[in-house]
Design an enzyme around this catalytic site. Structure first.
Site, PDB file in Angstrom:
ATOM      1  N   ASP A   9      -4.205  -6.839   7.729  1.00  0.00           N
ATOM      2  CA  ASP A   9      -3.899  -6.156   6.488  1.00  0.00           C
ATOM      3  C   ASP A   9      -4.809  -4.908   6.479  1.00  0.00           C
ATOM      4  OD1 ASP A   9      -3.066  -5.745   3.737  1.00  0.00           O
ATOM      5  OD2 ASP A   9      -5.065  -6.462   3.176  1.00  0.00           O
ATOM      6  N   LEU A  10      -4.498  -3.917   5.657  1.00  0.00           N
ATOM      7  CA  LEU A  10      -5.314  -2.693   5.648  1.00  0.00           C
ATOM      8  C   LEU A  10      -6.336  -2.682   4.508  1.00  0.00           C
ATOM      9  CD1 LEU A  10      -5.860   0.241   6.662  1.00  0.00           C
ATOM     10  CD2 LEU A  10      -4.057   0.982   5.111  1.00  0.00           C
ATOM     11  N   ASP A  11      -5.786  -2.611   3.280  1.00  0.00           N
ATOM     12  CA  ASP A  11      -6.647  -2.468   2.103  1.00  0.00           C
ATOM     13  C   ASP A  11      -7.489  -3.729   1.899  1.00  0.00           C
ATOM     14  OD1 ASP A  11      -5.608   0.138   0.877  1.00  0.00           O
ATOM     15  OD2 ASP A  11      -3.754  -0.992   1.100  1.00  0.00           O
ATOM     16  N   THR A  17     -10.077   0.260  -0.204  1.00  0.00           N
ATOM     17  CA  THR A  17      -9.365   1.209  -1.062  1.00  0.00           C
ATOM     18  C   THR A  17      -9.117   0.660  -2.464  1.00  0.00           C
ATOM     19  OG1 THR A  17      -7.427   0.341   0.002  1.00  0.00           O
ATOM     20  CG2 THR A  17      -8.140   2.513   0.722  1.00  0.00           C
ATOM     21  N   LYS A  45      -4.046  -7.026  -5.712  1.00  0.00           N
ATOM     22  CA  LYS A  45      -4.324  -6.847  -4.280  1.00  0.00           C
ATOM     23  C   LYS A  45      -3.182  -7.401  -3.446  1.00  0.00           C
ATOM     24  CE  LYS A  45      -9.298  -6.529  -4.398  1.00  0.00           C
ATOM     25  NZ  LYS A  45     -10.581  -7.179  -4.096  1.00  0.00           N
ATOM     26  N   GLY A  46      -2.708  -6.609  -2.510  1.00  0.00           N
ATOM     27  CA  GLY A  46      -1.619  -7.041  -1.640  1.00  0.00           C
ATOM     28  C   GLY A  46      -0.242  -6.893  -2.270  1.00  0.00           C
ATOM     29  N   VAL A  47      -0.210  -6.503  -3.533  1.00  0.00           N
ATOM     30  CA  VAL A  47       1.065  -6.417  -4.269  1.00  0.00           C
ATOM     31  C   VAL A  47       1.596  -4.980  -4.202  1.00  0.00           C
ATOM     32  CG1 VAL A  47       2.063  -6.669  -6.580  1.00  0.00           C
ATOM     33  CG2 VAL A  47       0.354  -8.311  -5.777  1.00  0.00           C
ATOM     34  N   ARG A  49       3.460  -1.341  -4.833  1.00  0.00           N
ATOM     35  CA  ARG A  49       3.288  -0.381  -5.930  1.00  0.00           C
ATOM     36  C   ARG A  49       4.211  -0.693  -7.104  1.00  0.00           C
ATOM     37  NH1 ARG A  49       4.353   5.468  -3.940  1.00  0.00           N
ATOM     38  NH2 ARG A  49       3.140   4.588  -2.226  1.00  0.00           N
ATOM     39  N   SER A 114       0.737  -4.161   6.376  1.00  0.00           N
ATOM     40  CA  SER A 114       0.248  -3.735   5.059  1.00  0.00           C
ATOM     41  C   SER A 114       1.400  -3.444   4.110  1.00  0.00           C
ATOM     42  CB  SER A 114      -0.586  -2.457   5.225  1.00  0.00           C
ATOM     43  OG  SER A 114      -0.809  -1.841   3.975  1.00  0.00           O
ATOM     44  N   ALA A 115       1.192  -3.730   2.831  1.00  0.00           N
ATOM     45  CA  ALA A 115       2.192  -3.416   1.807  1.00  0.00           C
ATOM     46  C   ALA A 115       2.186  -1.926   1.465  1.00  0.00           C
ATOM     47  CB  ALA A 115       1.889  -4.222   0.543  1.00  0.00           C
ATOM     48  N   LYS A 117       2.477   2.039   1.364  1.00  0.00           N
ATOM     49  CA  LYS A 117       3.295   3.118   1.929  1.00  0.00           C
ATOM     50  C   LYS A 117       2.407   4.274   2.373  1.00  0.00           C
ATOM     51  CE  LYS A 117       7.506   1.927  -0.463  1.00  0.00           C
ATOM     52  NZ  LYS A 117       8.603   2.273  -1.347  1.00  0.00           N
ATOM     53  N   LYS A 145       4.710  -8.950  -0.004  1.00  0.00           N
ATOM     54  CA  LYS A 145       3.932 -10.184   0.122  1.00  0.00           C
ATOM     55  C   LYS A 145       3.953 -10.872  -1.255  1.00  0.00           C
ATOM     56  CE  LYS A 145       0.764  -7.932   3.363  1.00  0.00           C
ATOM     57  NZ  LYS A 145      -0.577  -7.383   3.580  1.00  0.00           N
ATOM     58  N   GLU A 169      -6.510 -11.261   6.312  1.00  0.00           N
ATOM     59  CA  GLU A 169      -6.046 -10.899   4.971  1.00  0.00           C
ATOM     60  C   GLU A 169      -7.112 -11.089   3.902  1.00  0.00           C
ATOM     61  OE1 GLU A 169      -4.106  -9.954   2.642  1.00  0.00           O
ATOM     62  OE2 GLU A 169      -2.299  -9.377   3.706  1.00  0.00           O
ATOM     63  N   ASP A 170      -7.138 -10.200   2.906  1.00  0.00           N
ATOM     64  CA  ASP A 170      -8.101 -10.377   1.802  1.00  0.00           C
ATOM     65  C   ASP A 170      -7.431 -10.793   0.504  1.00  0.00           C
ATOM     66  OD1 ASP A 170      -6.859  -7.779   1.420  1.00  0.00           O
ATOM     67  OD2 ASP A 170      -8.357  -7.459  -0.137  1.00  0.00           O
TER      68      ASP A 170
HETATM   69  C1  G6P Z   1      -1.959  -2.845  -0.730  1.00  0.00           C
HETATM   70  C2  G6P Z   1      -2.942  -2.875  -1.886  1.00  0.00           C
HETATM   71  C3  G6P Z   1      -2.234  -2.877  -3.216  1.00  0.00           C
HETATM   72  C4  G6P Z   1      -1.229  -1.725  -3.268  1.00  0.00           C
HETATM   73  C5  G6P Z   1      -0.215  -1.853  -2.134  1.00  0.00           C
HETATM   74  C6  G6P Z   1       0.784  -0.715  -2.108  1.00  0.00           C
HETATM   75  O1  G6P Z   1      -1.403  -4.091  -0.588  1.00  0.00           O
HETATM   76  O2  G6P Z   1      -3.768  -4.027  -1.798  1.00  0.00           O
HETATM   77  O3  G6P Z   1      -3.176  -2.737  -4.244  1.00  0.00           O
HETATM   78  O4  G6P Z   1      -0.538  -1.706  -4.501  1.00  0.00           O
HETATM   79  O5  G6P Z   1      -0.929  -1.869  -0.902  1.00  0.00           O
HETATM   80  O6  G6P Z   1       0.092   0.466  -1.804  1.00  0.00           O
HETATM   81  P1  G6P Z   1       0.698   1.943  -1.888  1.00  0.00           P
HETATM   82  O7  G6P Z   1      -0.315   2.759  -1.127  1.00  0.00           O
HETATM   83  O8  G6P Z   1       2.040   1.920  -1.221  1.00  0.00           O
HETATM   84  O9  G6P Z   1       0.804   2.287  -3.324  1.00  0.00           O
HETATM   85 MG    MG Z   2      -5.460  -6.275   1.256  1.00  0.00          MG
END
Ligand code: G6P
Ligand code: MG
Length: 215
Positions: A9-11, A17, A45-47, A49, A114-115, A117, A145, A169-170
């Site tokens: 996962d990224l964030d 972030t 987190k992980g959800v 936008r 990663s979720a 964009k 996710k 994953e966090d």
């Molecule tokens: C990650 C973050 C979420 C964020 C999602 C979409 O999963 O943990 O907080 O809403 O990415 O990110 P974006 O950069 O597409 O708005």
């Molecule tokens: Mg994350």
């Protein structure tokens, strides 16, 4: 079990972030007089936008038209992009680069799941991009996710079966996604929060490629 790839996962796993997402949502909330709390931000987190906006509007008991939501999604992302505009490699989380270099040297494939964009922008700014064999981000999936789509596409894109991949994953939603995709998942954070993870570590400091054989 020997794995052939690590999916990250990224964030919150490679870079932190969450604070920028939090600030950007707070700025957006001013439009409808709502102040997101830190506890609520945890649940985002992980959800994706769009799902995050829906949750915030529900918490605020505010109903908006689809047209208004589109405008606010853009506004939130504009806020976020300006907040991350100065991101650089110093914002990579501790131990990450050392771990990536070890697994690369040991022949593991490296994928992103990663979720976001904005994943590619962040990987560019932090100079993490060259480590990745495959990137699956929010632009490449239709289900957010905890649906496993992002990780299943990662495994498939690397030509591997789910059980050959190990996910880092966090977020609770991400741990659930990996588990329902049939993958081993290492939580980054606290065991009390990431209850479904196979193992939880606080960060990558001191974690070695050899540990993958023990997870
Ligand atoms: C990650 C973050 C979420 C964020 C999602 C979409 O999963 O943990 O907080 O809403 O990415 O990110 P974006 O950069 O597409 O708005
Ligand atoms: Mg994350």
């Amino acid at each position: 079990m020997s794995y052939k790839a690590c999916l990250f996962d990224l964030d919150g796993v490679l870079v932190d972030t969450a604070i920028y997402h939090f600030k950007a949502w707070r700025m957006l909330g001013e439009n409808f007089g709502y102040q997101l709390t830190e506890e609520q931000n945890e649940q985002l987190k992980g959800v994706s936008r769009v799902e995050s906006l829906n949750r915030i509007l529900a918490w605020a008991s505010f109903s908006a038209t689809e047209e208004q939501k589109e405008i606010w999604l853009k506004e939130k992302n504009d806020n976020y992009l300006s907040l991350i505009s100065g991101m650089n490699p110093t914002e990579i989380l501790p131990g990450v680069v050392d771990f990536l270099s070890q697994i690369k040297a040991d022949g593991y494939k490296i994928g992103l799941g990663s979720a976001s964009k904005n994943a590619e922008i962040i990987l560019e700014k932090t100079e993490l991009m060259p480590w990745f064999d495959l990137i699956i981000d929010g632009n490449k999936v239709s289900k957010s996710k905890p649906d496993p789509e992002v990780f299943l596409k990662g495994a498939e894109g690397l030509g591997l079966l789910p059980h050959e991949c190990i996910v880092f994953e966090d977020a609770q939603a991400g741990v659930e996604a990996a588990k329902s995709g049939g993958m081993k998942v290492i939580g980054i954070g606290e065991a009390s929060v990431l209850k479904e993870a196979d193992k939880v570590i606080s960060n990558f400091v001191g974690i070695n490629s050899a540990d993958l054989l023990l997870f």
